[in-house]
Design a protein around this motif. Structure first.
Motif, mmCIF file in Angstrom:
data_model
loop_
_atom_site.group_PDB
_atom_site.id
_atom_site.type_symbol
_atom_site.label_atom_id
_atom_site.label_comp_id
_atom_site.label_asym_id
_atom_site.label_seq_id
_atom_site.Cartn_x
_atom_site.Cartn_y
_atom_site.Cartn_z
ATOM 1 N N PHE A 184 12.964 -30.192 40.700
ATOM 2 C CA PHE A 184 14.452 -29.861 40.565
ATOM 3 C C PHE A 184 14.654 -29.891 39.061
ATOM 4 N N VAL A 185 15.331 -28.682 38.656
ATOM 5 C CA VAL A 185 15.504 -28.690 36.969
ATOM 6 C C VAL A 185 17.001 -28.363 36.703
ATOM 7 N N GLY A 186 17.442 -29.283 35.852
ATOM 8 C CA GLY A 186 18.704 -29.320 35.521
ATOM 9 C C GLY A 186 19.829 -29.724 36.333
ATOM 10 N N ASN A 187 21.033 -30.068 35.582
ATOM 11 C CA ASN A 187 22.188 -30.635 36.287
ATOM 12 C C ASN A 187 22.508 -29.854 37.545
ATOM 13 N N ALA A 188 22.271 -28.521 37.437
ATOM 14 C CA ALA A 188 23.198 -27.545 38.836
ATOM 15 C C ALA A 188 22.053 -27.976 39.992
ATOM 16 N N ALA A 189 20.906 -28.345 39.642
ATOM 17 C CA ALA A 189 19.904 -28.622 40.749
ATOM 18 C C ALA A 189 19.951 -30.093 41.334
#
Ligand SMILES: NC(=O)c1ccc[n+]([C@@H]2O[C@H](COP(=O)([O-])OP(=O)(O)OC[C@H]3O[C@@H](n4cnc5c(N)ncnc54)[C@H](OP(=O)(O)O)[C@@H]3O)[C@@H](O)[C@H]2O)c1
Length: 318
Positions: A184-189
């Motif tokens: 999972f990549v980045g804050n949104a994930a």
């Protein structure tokens, strides 16, 4: 190239003789000075061009006019990066996380197994000579999430997968992560990642982007009863929010090696919480025999005018 004197700094008195033995054998031609305190370092600040150490305040470096390269003995640089006082041409490198990762992987494995095998319950029963059956868990039934899939997180993931755990990861970039079943990549994930994990292992550097990232809202995205293990940096977690999450049952257990303030203050509520296991920042020791070869290789590259390994990106802060 003439490198100039090296200043080696560690406040752990027991470490310095070991560093001295290894460095003088590996770099017999180099002028090396050793210091355990600012007072011991002062006579060498004027001339030293290379600084190899840890546990020193950043402003210390501003007193070194000839400085050209700083190598941290450890993998984290959060203690000096905010107040980095050096000219832009001074290089900052850190040690290779893979050199520290084997012990950290075993620490994480031990924390997970200790909870699933329930040795603490066995010992409580033993104290009362009780023979009560209980069912132990298996790591094979767990989904374990690694937040921070860098050098250390990757080795932790590989270790856990060997034992049959489902291991997923969360990181900032889409860099390849073959040890992970899903990334999972980045804050949104982050909420979706946390929602899948029985165990969450934090192996993040402390930066302006990760400071107190694990606040009440983020912790609330975890599965009820999650086991949270923090081996990265204490400042990544909002400690009050973690306590509330433990009291409310969202977090079932926290195994913490790192804290916002170290040593953990005597009056801190973590000490007496039965759902928290505290270790005093021990899981990734800087064993001289492990880390010195990395410095020696970088020193050779520095002399040859070649690129150094593990150069810290000052903007990214890790
Ligand atoms: N407890 C101890 O004794 C001990 C010992 C050694 C190290 N440590 C800590 O462990 C940390 C990690 O070491 P390492 O060698 O594995 O570092 P590393 O190789 O630089 O890996 C850092 C990882 O964190 C991820 N990351 C950084 N900022 C992020 C963000 N804002 N959002 C999501 N992911 C982010 C990076 O993602 P990308 O790769 O995608 O950028 C990378 O996967 C160190 O910084 C240190 O603080 C603790």
């Amino acid at each position: 190239m003439q490198a100039g004197p090296i200043l080696v700094y560690s406040e752990y008195t027991a470490d310095l003789p070991r560093f001295e033995r290894l460095l003088s054998a590996a770099l017999p031609e180099a002028e090396i000075h050793y210091a355990r305190s600012l007072d011991e370092a002062i006579p060498h600040l004027e001339r030293a061009t290379i600084f190899y150490g840890w546990g020193f305040p950043a402003e210390f470096l501003s007193k070194m006019p000839k400085l050209r390269w700083v190598q941290k003995m450890g993998a984290g640089v959060d203690d000096i990066i905010d107040a980095w006082p050096c000219r832009p041409e001074v290089i900052l490198t850190r040690t290779d996380g893979k050199l520290i990762a084997p012990r950290m992987s075993e620490y994480v494995l031990g924390a997970i197994l200790n909870r699933s095998v329930r040795f603490d319950l066995a010992r409580r029963q033993q104290a009362h000579r009780q023979w009560n059956f209980f069912e132990i868990g298996t790591i094979r039934s767990l989904t374990i999430g690694i937040a921070g899939v860098g050098e250390i997180g990757t080795m932790i993931a590989a270790t856990l997968r060997l034992l049959g755990a489902q291991v997923i990861g969360w990181r900032r970039t889409r860099a390849s992560s073959p040890e992970l079943e899903k990334i999972f990549v980045g804050n949104a994930a982050l909420p979706e990642f946390l929602g899948r994990c029985d165990v969450v292992v934090l192996v993040l550097p402390l930066t302006s982007a990760t400071r107190r990232l694990f606040d009440a809202d983020v912790i609330d995205c975890c599965r009820p009863g999650v086991h949270l293990i923090n081996v990265g940096r204490g400042g990544v977690v909002d400690e009050q929010a973690l306590l509330r999450a433990i009291e409310g049952g969202r977090v079932g257990h926290a195994t913490l090696d790192v804290f916002r303030t170290e040593p953990l203050p005597q009056e801190h509520p973590f000490w007496t919480n039965p759902h928290i296991t505290i270790t005093p920042h021990v899981c990734g020791p800087l064993v001289p025999a492990d880390v010195v070869p990395h410095f020696v290789s970088n020193h050779a590259a520095f002399l040859a005018g070649k690129p150094l390994m593990h150069v810290v990106d000052l903007d990214r802060q890790y």
